[in-house]
Design an enzyme around this catalytic site. Structure first.
Site, PDB file in Angstrom:
ATOM      1  N   ILE A 182       0.990  -1.142   0.101  1.00  0.00           N
ATOM      2  CA  ILE A 182      -0.058   0.054   0.093  1.00  0.00           C
ATOM      3  C   ILE A 182       0.894   1.308   0.044  1.00  0.00           C
ATOM      4  CG2 ILE A 182      -1.881   1.277   1.199  1.00  0.00           C
ATOM      5  CD1 ILE A 182      -2.856  -1.372   0.078  1.00  0.00           C
ATOM      6  N   HIS A 192     -13.282   3.745  12.686  1.00  0.00           N
ATOM      7  CA  HIS A 192     -14.237   4.766  12.889  1.00  0.00           C
ATOM      8  C   HIS A 192     -13.660   6.149  12.158  1.00  0.00           C
ATOM      9  CE1 HIS A 192     -12.423   7.485  16.178  1.00  0.00           C
ATOM     10  NE2 HIS A 192     -11.950   6.352  16.542  1.00  0.00           N
ATOM     11  N   ASP A 207      -6.301   9.572  15.563  1.00  0.00           N
ATOM     12  CA  ASP A 207      -7.596   8.845  16.121  1.00  0.00           C
ATOM     13  C   ASP A 207      -8.617   9.624  15.377  1.00  0.00           C
ATOM     14  OD1 ASP A 207      -9.573   7.664  17.538  1.00  0.00           O
ATOM     15  OD2 ASP A 207      -9.152   8.638  19.317  1.00  0.00           O
ATOM     16  N   GLU A 218     -18.089   6.668  17.124  1.00  0.00           N
ATOM     17  CA  GLU A 218     -17.350   5.760  17.938  1.00  0.00           C
ATOM     18  C   GLU A 218     -17.233   6.513  19.409  1.00  0.00           C
ATOM     19  OE1 GLU A 218     -13.864   4.029  19.725  1.00  0.00           O
ATOM     20  OE2 GLU A 218     -14.190   6.034  19.006  1.00  0.00           O
ATOM     21  N   GLU A 219     -16.688   7.781  19.067  1.00  0.00           N
ATOM     22  CA  GLU A 219     -16.494   8.735  20.221  1.00  0.00           C
ATOM     23  C   GLU A 219     -17.432   8.999  21.234  1.00  0.00           C
ATOM     24  OE1 GLU A 219     -13.138   8.795  20.737  1.00  0.00           O
ATOM     25  OE2 GLU A 219     -12.118   9.174  18.816  1.00  0.00           O
ATOM     26  N   ASP A 269      -8.209   1.260  14.273  1.00  0.00           N
ATOM     27  CA  ASP A 269      -8.315   2.495  15.220  1.00  0.00           C
ATOM     28  C   ASP A 269      -7.179   2.986  15.811  1.00  0.00           C
ATOM     29  OD1 ASP A 269      -9.352   4.439  16.686  1.00  0.00           O
ATOM     30  OD2 ASP A 269     -10.765   3.329  17.923  1.00  0.00           O
ATOM     31  N   HIS A 301      -6.865  12.686  21.556  1.00  0.00           N
ATOM     32  CA  HIS A 301      -8.170  13.417  21.786  1.00  0.00           C
ATOM     33  C   HIS A 301      -7.928  14.923  22.064  1.00  0.00           C
ATOM     34  CE1 HIS A 301     -11.051   9.863  22.835  1.00  0.00           C
ATOM     35  NE2 HIS A 301     -10.450   9.543  21.795  1.00  0.00           N
ATOM     36  N   ASP A 336       0.119  -1.506   5.073  1.00  0.00           N
ATOM     37  CA  ASP A 336       0.637  -2.808   4.278  1.00  0.00           C
ATOM     38  C   ASP A 336      -0.080  -4.039   4.992  1.00  0.00           C
ATOM     39  OD1 ASP A 336       1.926  -1.383   2.755  1.00  0.00           O
ATOM     40  OD2 ASP A 336       3.852  -1.536   3.784  1.00  0.00           O
TER      41      ASP A 336
HETATM   42  N1  TRP Z   1     -11.031   5.424  19.662  1.00  0.00           N
HETATM   43  C1  TRP Z   1     -10.466   4.916  20.774  1.00  0.00           C
HETATM   44  C2  TRP Z   1     -11.076   5.402  22.159  1.00  0.00           C
HETATM   45  O1  TRP Z   1     -11.022   6.679  22.060  1.00  0.00           O
HETATM   46  C3  TRP Z   1      -8.866   4.713  20.980  1.00  0.00           C
HETATM   47  C4  TRP Z   1      -8.434   3.565  21.931  1.00  0.00           C
HETATM   48  C5  TRP Z   1      -8.181   3.434  22.932  1.00  0.00           C
HETATM   49  C6  TRP Z   1      -8.289   2.351  21.385  1.00  0.00           C
HETATM   50  N2  TRP Z   1      -7.479   2.279  23.371  1.00  0.00           N
HETATM   51  C7  TRP Z   1      -7.950   1.493  22.431  1.00  0.00           C
HETATM   52  C8  TRP Z   1      -8.569   1.530  20.282  1.00  0.00           C
HETATM   53  C9  TRP Z   1      -7.448   0.101  22.131  1.00  0.00           C
HETATM   54  C10 TRP Z   1      -8.378   0.321  20.016  1.00  0.00           C
HETATM   55  C11 TRP Z   1      -7.825  -0.587  20.977  1.00  0.00           C
HETATM   56  O2  TRP Z   1     -11.286   4.741  23.026  1.00  0.00           O
HETATM   57 ZN    ZN Z   2     -10.735   7.972  20.001  1.00  0.00          ZN
HETATM   58 CA    CA Z   3       3.449   0.467   1.883  1.00  0.00          CA
END
Ligand code: TRP
Ligand code: ZN
Ligand code: CA
Length: 315
Positions: free
Chosen positions: A42, A123, A135, A169-170, A198, A285, A304
């Site tokens: 990629i 997300h 994120d 998601e948040e 994520d 965040h 990748d």
């Molecule tokens: N978007 C997730 C959150 O805000 C980020 C995150 C925190 C996460 N810990 C994680 C993503 C563990 C995957 C695995 O909570």
């Molecule tokens: Zn997050």
């Molecule tokens: Ca690559």
């Protein structure tokens, strides 16, 4: 028998044939069983171009791409247009969260066995305090570039491929939970794998693999061991991302993560580089989660790995 690499190189065709007839295990194109279609490399530049576009969208919309804000819908529209142009069948699924409309984007690659679906998702929403480039522009961009690579290759996998970008998601995995809850029981059981991405470009990265479905976990570990990059099991937040609703519904899940607010240890810095005693992502965040908040090597390796797993698990 064992041959060193240099010894193998001098074995002539005739000698190799004789050894094959004698039952020697010499790698040879004619004797090797059909190999899985190789996943493409990629292009990092492609993934980073998507991140720049998400950053521009945030900048033009009050500095964020959060649920219920104009920067979120603009992010959805942007990604949908690229997928439509690449030949995907796209669906925007609406839901309501905290009194505002949210959107999931689902993209199906035409073909493959509809009874065996492989899904990859990320997300797309940020928190309201920043543009959300690590994120989770990082996962969103890697999944998009993988989907575009499927189209460029005109890949015809045995299984059906589906890509997803989740909203809200948040706010507590709202979009992905909505999608899973709305699936008919039969459709749920047709999903053989859900891969979640994520935060995969953290600036002080770790290489974490979800410890979930063994076949998916093995596929990711295989990719990183091929690179000579050690991995650890993800422990920073089990159930804290969009794979959780799938897992609860009985779908095999897996994924990758490069770390959030937790601190990198001395042992981790020794094997992965970066800075011990500092968070994997100091801008988690925050308003500083911009395009400057990305480690290119981690983003490239993980992108990748996304493609590798999509190819390997769908053939
Ligand atoms: N978007 C997730 C959150 O805000 C980020 C995150 C925190 C996460 N810990 C994680 C993503 C563990 C995957 C695995 O909570
Ligand atoms: Zn997050
Ligand atoms: Ca690559």
């Amino acid at each position: 028998m064992k041959l060193s690499v240099s010894a193998r190189a001098v074995v002539s065709g005739a000698v190799a044939t004789a050894m094959l007839l004698a039952g020697g295990a010499v790698a040879d194109a004619a004797s090797t069983p059909p190999r899985p279609a190789a996943a493409p490399d990629i292009p990092l530049a492609g993934v980073k171009a998507h991140l720049s576009q998400l950053q521009s969208i945030a900048t033009a919309n009050g500095g964020n791409r959060a649920h219920g804000r104009p920067g979120y819908k603009a992010s959805i529209d942007h990604i949908k247009a690229k997928l439509d142009a690449a030949g995907y069948t796209t669906t925007v699924q609406q839901f309501t969260a905290s009194g505002r409309t949210g959107y999931n984007l689902i993209a199906d690659w035409p073909g493959g066995d509809a009874n065996q679906v492989v899904m990859a998702g990320s997300h797309l929403d940020s928190v309201s305090s920043g543009p959300g480039i690590n994120d989770n522009g990082s996962g969103s961009a890697a999944v998009l570039e993988t989907a575009l690579a499927v189209s460029r290759a005109q890949y015809k996998p045995a299984k059906h491929l589906r890509f997803a970008w989740w909203g809200a998601e948040e706010l507590g995995l709202v979009g992905s939970r909505h999608y899973v809850n709305r699936l008919a029981t039969g459709d749920r059981s047709r999903i053989g794998a859900y891969l979640n991405f994520d935060m995969i470009g953290s600036p002080n990265p770790g290489y974490f693999v979800y410890d979930d479905d063994p076949a998916i976990e093995k596929t990711f570990k295989e990719y990183f061991s091929g690179l000579g990059v050690p991995t650890e099991i993800e422990t920073e937040g089990d159930g804290r991302s969009d794979h959780a609703p799938f897992k609860s519904a009985g779908v095999p899940v897996g994924g990758l993560f490069t770390g959030a607010s937790r601190t990198k240890t001395a042992a981790q810095a020794a094997k992965w580089g970066g800075t011990a005693g500092r968070a994997f992502d100091r801008c988690y965040h925050s308003s500083c989660d911009t395009t400057a908040n990305i480690d290119d090597t981690a983003l490239d390796r993980n992108s990748d790995a996304v493609a590798y797993a999509v190819w390997e698990l769908s053939e």
